[in-house]
Design an enzyme around this catalytic site. Structure first.
Site, short mmCIF file in Angstrom:
data_model
loop_
_atom_site.label_atom_id
_atom_site.label_comp_id
_atom_site.label_asym_id
_atom_site.label_seq_id
_atom_site.Cartn_x
_atom_site.Cartn_y
_atom_site.Cartn_z
N GLY A 65 0.79 -1.23 0.00
CA GLY A 65 0.00 0.00 0.00
C GLY A 65 0.82 1.27 0.00
O GLY A 65 1.81 1.41 -0.72
N ASP A 71 5.71 -5.88 16.04
CA ASP A 71 4.29 -5.60 16.28
C ASP A 71 4.16 -4.27 17.00
O ASP A 71 4.47 -4.17 18.20
CB ASP A 71 3.67 -6.73 17.11
N TYR A 92 -11.13 4.23 14.63
CA TYR A 92 -10.18 4.75 13.65
C TYR A 92 -10.13 6.27 13.70
O TYR A 92 -9.05 6.88 13.76
CB TYR A 92 -10.57 4.26 12.26
N THR A 97 -6.18 0.35 -1.12
CA THR A 97 -5.19 -0.55 -0.54
C THR A 97 -5.89 -1.82 -0.07
O THR A 97 -7.12 -1.94 -0.11
CB THR A 97 -4.48 0.11 0.66
#
Length: 230
Positions: free
Chosen positions: A12, A58, A146, A181
């Site tokens: 992406g 991570d 988000y 993406t």
């Protein structure tokens, strides 16, 4: 030799930025969790780079961010691109505590920790690029986690920008509309990906901003599609 650190470089937007920045005087430090996809990014850029370093960690965990910082080494970097992010899309009444904490970890805490660590070692003329979203300015149904994270990163980056200005370090915020993406394959629904902007268009805007003279800051970049928003 310039050293550029890009998070979320497996695919992406992150991969597109890496491909645009590849140069024979550049060392690319590329972060990602998908080792196969990250290796593909490496294959795409390595022939044109001085060196490529893969950082598989991570970022949802503070320990993962700390490990990335340690592996990146003590040499200063000239560019930090905070691109890695996750999206939990569901009604806020259904979001689990784990999903909320993962969103905070990847989308807020990781950029904070990386900026805090690396900016203090950046030479004048360096830049921090935050890949935000139009969701940093507008809320959308079912995107509460988000949007929360992008609003938070927006506030932090505005403050960091003013703190770093006297040191001649630019903080560039990018606000893409929906971008085509792989994230959309993980979100339920029929999304009009033909109306979305491409990762390459975002990467081109980032590279243009970075190419401005060191005393010029193109600080906020909003990109959208003339085909319309989703």
């Amino acid at each position: 030799m310039k050293r550029y650190l890009i998070t979320g470089a497996s695919r992406g937007i992150g991969r597109a930025i890496a491909e645009k920045l590849a140069a024979d005087d550049a060392v690319l430090l590329l972060h990602g969790r998908d080792t196969v996809a990250l290796a593909q990014t490496r294959e795409a850029v390595e022939p044109r780079c001085a060196k490529v370093i893969l950082l598989v960690h991570d970022l949802a965990k503070a320990s993962g961010v700390a490990d990335l910082i340690a592996e990146a080494g003590k040499e200063p970097i000239n560019l930090l691109v905070n691109n890695a992010g996750i999206a939990v899309v569901k009604p806020f009444t259904e979001i689990t505590t784990i999903e909320w904490e993962q969103t905070v970890g990847v989308n807020i805490t990781a950029p904070f920790m990386l900026t805090q660590h690396f900016a203090s070692r950046m030479p004048p003329g360096s830049s921090v690029v935050n890949i935000l979203s139009v969701a940093a300015k507008t809320g959308f149904p079912n995107w509460s986690a988000y949007c929360m994270s992008k609003f938070a990163l927006e506030g932090f980056s505005q403050c960091a920008r003013d703190e770093l200005r006297d040191r001649k370090i630019r903080v560039i915020n990018v606000y893409p509309a929906a971008t085509d993406t792989n994230i959309w394959t993980q979100i339920e629904g029929n999304w009009p990906r033909d109306k979305m902007i491409s990762p390459e268009e975002i990467a081109s805007a980032v590279v243009f901003a970075l190419s401005r003279p060191a005393d010029v800051a193109l600080e906020n970049i909003t990109l959208s599609s003339l085909a319309g928003n989703i």
